[in-house]
Design an enzyme around this catalytic site. Structure first.
Site, PDB file in Angstrom:
ATOM      1  N   GLN A 103     -43.652 -48.502   1.100  1.00 52.41           N
ATOM      2  CA  GLN A 103     -44.973 -48.334   0.494  1.00 52.41           C
ATOM      3  C   GLN A 103     -44.998 -48.988  -0.873  1.00 52.41           C
ATOM      4  O   GLN A 103     -46.021 -49.020  -1.531  1.00 52.41           O
ATOM      5  CB  GLN A 103     -45.278 -46.842   0.314  1.00 52.41           C
ATOM      6  CG  GLN A 103     -45.289 -46.056   1.590  1.00 52.41           C
ATOM      7  CD  GLN A 103     -45.248 -44.566   1.307  1.00 52.41           C
ATOM      8  OE1 GLN A 103     -46.265 -43.939   1.013  1.00 52.41           O
ATOM      9  NE2 GLN A 103     -44.069 -43.985   1.386  1.00 52.41           N
ATOM     10  N   HIS A 121     -48.244 -51.637   1.692  1.00 51.64           N
ATOM     11  CA  HIS A 121     -49.272 -51.556   0.651  1.00 51.64           C
ATOM     12  C   HIS A 121     -49.399 -52.841  -0.164  1.00 51.64           C
ATOM     13  O   HIS A 121     -49.901 -52.816  -1.282  1.00 51.64           O
ATOM     14  CB  HIS A 121     -48.988 -50.362  -0.273  1.00 51.64           C
ATOM     15  CG  HIS A 121     -49.150 -49.035   0.408  1.00 51.64           C
ATOM     16  ND1 HIS A 121     -48.719 -47.845  -0.135  1.00 51.64           N
ATOM     17  CD2 HIS A 121     -49.709 -48.709   1.598  1.00 51.64           C
ATOM     18  CE1 HIS A 121     -48.999 -46.850   0.695  1.00 51.64           C
ATOM     19  NE2 HIS A 121     -49.588 -47.350   1.763  1.00 51.64           N
ATOM     20  N   CYS A 153     -63.927 -69.521  -5.502  1.00 49.50           N
ATOM     21  CA  CYS A 153     -65.236 -68.916  -5.219  1.00 49.50           C
ATOM     22  C   CYS A 153     -65.845 -68.197  -6.428  1.00 49.50           C
ATOM     23  O   CYS A 153     -66.980 -67.736  -6.361  1.00 49.50           O
ATOM     24  CB  CYS A 153     -65.148 -67.957  -4.030  1.00 49.50           C
ATOM     25  SG  CYS A 153     -64.276 -66.436  -4.405  1.00 49.50           S
ATOM     26  N   GLY A 190     -37.592 -41.252  -1.128  1.00 46.29           N
ATOM     27  CA  GLY A 190     -38.388 -41.390  -2.350  1.00 46.29           C
ATOM     28  C   GLY A 190     -39.883 -41.451  -2.115  1.00 46.29           C
ATOM     29  O   GLY A 190     -40.588 -42.154  -2.838  1.00 46.29           O
ATOM     30  N   SER A 192     -43.392 -38.961  -1.493  1.00 46.45           N
ATOM     31  CA  SER A 192     -43.900 -37.586  -1.544  1.00 46.45           C
ATOM     32  C   SER A 192     -44.495 -37.165  -0.202  1.00 46.45           C
ATOM     33  O   SER A 192     -44.754 -35.993   0.025  1.00 46.45           O
ATOM     34  CB  SER A 192     -44.972 -37.479  -2.633  1.00 46.45           C
ATOM     35  OG  SER A 192     -46.008 -38.401  -2.350  1.00 46.45           O
ATOM     36  N   PRO A 217     -34.848 -36.098  -4.576  1.00 40.50           N
ATOM     37  CA  PRO A 217     -34.348 -34.986  -5.399  1.00 40.50           C
ATOM     38  C   PRO A 217     -35.215 -33.730  -5.282  1.00 40.50           C
ATOM     39  O   PRO A 217     -34.781 -32.640  -5.642  1.00 40.50           O
ATOM     40  CB  PRO A 217     -34.377 -35.531  -6.831  1.00 40.50           C
ATOM     41  CG  PRO A 217     -35.187 -36.770  -6.790  1.00 40.50           C
ATOM     42  CD  PRO A 217     -35.282 -37.244  -5.376  1.00 40.50           C
ATOM     43  N   ALA A 234     -31.951 -41.497  -4.988  1.00 39.25           N
ATOM     44  CA  ALA A 234     -31.598 -42.487  -3.969  1.00 39.25           C
ATOM     45  C   ALA A 234     -30.444 -43.384  -4.419  1.00 39.25           C
ATOM     46  O   ALA A 234     -29.604 -43.771  -3.611  1.00 39.25           O
ATOM     47  CB  ALA A 234     -32.823 -43.337  -3.640  1.00 39.25           C
TER      48      ALA A 234
HETATM   49  P1  NAD Z   1     -45.125 -40.727  -5.080  1.00 42.50           P
HETATM   50  O1  NAD Z   1     -45.231 -41.156  -6.519  1.00 42.50           O
HETATM   51  O2  NAD Z   1     -46.222 -39.948  -4.486  1.00 42.50           O
HETATM   52  O3  NAD Z   1     -43.784 -39.881  -4.876  1.00 42.50           O
HETATM   53  C1  NAD Z   1     -42.560 -40.298  -5.386  1.00 42.50           C
HETATM   54  C2  NAD Z   1     -41.462 -39.473  -4.729  1.00 42.50           C
HETATM   55  O4  NAD Z   1     -40.227 -39.990  -5.181  1.00 42.50           O
HETATM   56  C3  NAD Z   1     -41.492 -37.990  -5.105  1.00 42.50           C
HETATM   57  O5  NAD Z   1     -41.331 -37.216  -3.925  1.00 42.50           O
HETATM   58  C4  NAD Z   1     -40.260 -37.834  -6.026  1.00 42.50           C
HETATM   59  O6  NAD Z   1     -39.641 -36.558  -5.892  1.00 42.50           O
HETATM   60  C5  NAD Z   1     -39.364 -38.916  -5.474  1.00 42.50           C
HETATM   61  N1  NAD Z   1     -38.353 -39.413  -6.409  1.00 42.50           N
HETATM   62  C6  NAD Z   1     -38.411 -39.490  -7.774  1.00 42.50           C
HETATM   63  N2  NAD Z   1     -37.277 -40.037  -8.238  1.00 42.50           N
HETATM   64  C7  NAD Z   1     -36.497 -40.320  -7.163  1.00 42.50           C
HETATM   65  C8  NAD Z   1     -35.208 -40.902  -6.993  1.00 42.50           C
HETATM   66  N3  NAD Z   1     -34.472 -41.307  -8.053  1.00 42.50           N
HETATM   67  N4  NAD Z   1     -34.719 -41.036  -5.733  1.00 42.50           N
HETATM   68  C9  NAD Z   1     -35.437 -40.641  -4.653  1.00 42.50           C
HETATM   69  N5  NAD Z   1     -36.649 -40.076  -4.753  1.00 42.50           N
HETATM   70  C10 NAD Z   1     -37.179 -39.930  -5.991  1.00 42.50           C
HETATM   71  O7  NAD Z   1     -44.822 -42.072  -4.283  1.00 42.50           O
HETATM   72  P2  NAD Z   1     -45.198 -42.533  -2.826  1.00 42.50           P
HETATM   73  O8  NAD Z   1     -44.904 -41.439  -1.853  1.00 42.50           O
HETATM   74  O9  NAD Z   1     -44.561 -43.857  -2.652  1.00 42.50           O
HETATM   75  O10 NAD Z   1     -46.789 -42.732  -2.836  1.00 42.50           O
HETATM   76  C11 NAD Z   1     -47.511 -43.218  -3.935  1.00 42.50           C
HETATM   77  C12 NAD Z   1     -48.231 -44.551  -3.743  1.00 42.50           C
HETATM   78  O11 NAD Z   1     -48.095 -45.243  -4.961  1.00 42.50           O
HETATM   79  C13 NAD Z   1     -47.692 -45.475  -2.723  1.00 42.50           C
HETATM   80  O12 NAD Z   1     -48.777 -45.886  -1.977  1.00 42.50           O
HETATM   81  C14 NAD Z   1     -47.124 -46.691  -3.450  1.00 42.50           C
HETATM   82  O13 NAD Z   1     -47.656 -47.884  -2.910  1.00 42.50           O
HETATM   83  C15 NAD Z   1     -47.674 -46.588  -4.833  1.00 42.50           C
HETATM   84  N6  NAD Z   1     -46.668 -46.861  -5.900  1.00 42.50           N
HETATM   85  C16 NAD Z   1     -45.732 -47.860  -5.777  1.00 42.50           C
HETATM   86  C17 NAD Z   1     -44.793 -48.079  -6.782  1.00 42.50           C
HETATM   87  C18 NAD Z   1     -43.778 -49.182  -6.625  1.00 42.50           C
HETATM   88  O14 NAD Z   1     -44.017 -50.168  -5.934  1.00 42.50           O
HETATM   89  N7  NAD Z   1     -42.592 -49.067  -7.230  1.00 42.50           N
HETATM   90  C19 NAD Z   1     -44.799 -47.271  -7.914  1.00 42.50           C
HETATM   91  C20 NAD Z   1     -45.778 -46.280  -8.034  1.00 42.50           C
HETATM   92  C21 NAD Z   1     -46.701 -46.081  -7.017  1.00 42.50           C
END
Ligand code: NAD
Length: 254
Positions: A103, A121, A153, A190, A192, A217, A234
């Site tokens: 994602q 995404h 465009c 990683g 939610s 976590p 992770a």
């Molecule tokens: P989310 O922000 O909803 O959830 C993040 C999850 O990661 C949480 O469950 C948290 O507990 C967990 N987490 C935090 N630190 C961690 C670690 N070190 N190791 C493993 N897990 C860890 O993210 P989501 O579920 O990906 O959904 C949010 C949306 O936001 C997605 O659609 C995504 O496209 C977008 N997004 C992408 C990025 C990116 O590309 N890096 C960053 C922010 C948001």
């Protein structure tokens, strides 16, 4: 961190031919790319994600949305893949069939060496125009606070990412659904589990009998359907998992 990998998880991975990993923002947290929740601090704290990452937000305040994405692009430019990304790239080489569905929009899986990545995404570094989706790599600079326009465009430019409320790229979603249906083991890393349809993929895999393993976590909306839960970041858990399955030293040089 004291975390041992359960033998059952090791056995499933050793015996599996088809493994899928679904990743979310959490895997990039240790690379310094904030999750949406973490990004709600500092400069951008006063906005909710819906005020920054929706078509409505872009229609109302394109300059604010463009500025937020410029900020995120700069973060991603400085970010490097971490040990979690690298462990997944290694798994791709070690398993007969491994599909990475992400994602994330930051490109860090590819930077770590993963070759087959399904981006659900989109990608933050690609730019398209809002009207025609022309892919644009260069544009006329604009004064601070203005959004550049498509050289073909004239419509406003935007990042090629899927905003809340927008459909996912059909081919990517189809490929991810197919992989989930075929998976014998799915790692859910990683995420939610709140953003659909991505969050439905583990459910689909479970329906077809896949063994589900969460790496996070914290507890998530998907924790209840998991067969195994590895609580930890992770960047620590995934290398340990790879070494538990394929042996210490398998990550040397990665
Ligand atoms: P989310 O922000 O909803 O959830 C993040 C999850 O990661 C949480 O469950 C948290 O507990 C967990 N987490 C935090 N630190 C961690 C670690 N070190 N190791 C493993 N897990 C860890 O993210 P989501 O579920 O990906 O959904 C949010 C949306 O936001 C997605 O659609 C995504 O496209 C977008 N997004 C992408 C990025 C990116 O590309 N890096 C960053 C922010 C948001």
């Amino acid at each position: 961190m004291t975390l041992s990998i359960p033998q059952e998880v090791v056995r499933y991975l050793r015996e599996a031919d088809r493994v899928v990993a679904l990743t979310g923002a959490g895997i990039s947290a240790e690379s310094g790319v904030p999750t949406f929740r973490d990004a709600q601090t500092g400069l951008w704290a006063r906005y909710r994600p819906e005020e920054l990452a929706t078509p409505e937000a872009f229609a109302r305040h394109p300059e604010r949305v463009w500025a937020w994405y410029t900020w995120r692009r700069n973060l991603v430019r400085q970010a490097r893949p971490n040990a979690g990304h690298r462990a997944l790239a290694r798994m791709e080489r070690l398993l007969p069939s491994f599909t990475l569905v992400t994602q994330n929009v930051d490109g860090l899986h590819q930077a770590a060496g993963s070759q087959r990545v399904i981006e659900l995404h989109g990608n933050l570094m690609r730019t398209v125009c809002a009207a025609q989706r022309h892919e644009v790599s260069r544009w006329e600079p604009t004064p601070e606070g203005q959004v550049p326009r498509c050289p073909r465009c004239g419509s406003l430019l935007r990042p090629d990412v899927v905003w809340f409320g927008e459909p996912l790229p059909a081919a990517a979603l189809q490929a991810a659904v197919e992989a989930a249906r075929q998976a014998q083991v799915m790692l859910v890393v990683g995420t939610s589990g709140l953003v659909h349809p991505a969050a439905s993929l583990p459910l689909l895999a479970a329906e077809r009998g896949a063994y589900l393993v969460e790496v996070n976590p914290q507890e998530t909306a998907l924790s209840g359907v998991m067969d195994a839960v590895l609580r930890g970041p992770a960047g620590t858990v995934l290398p340990r998992l790879v070494e538990a399955v394929w042996g210490a030293g398998v990550l040397k040089g990665w």
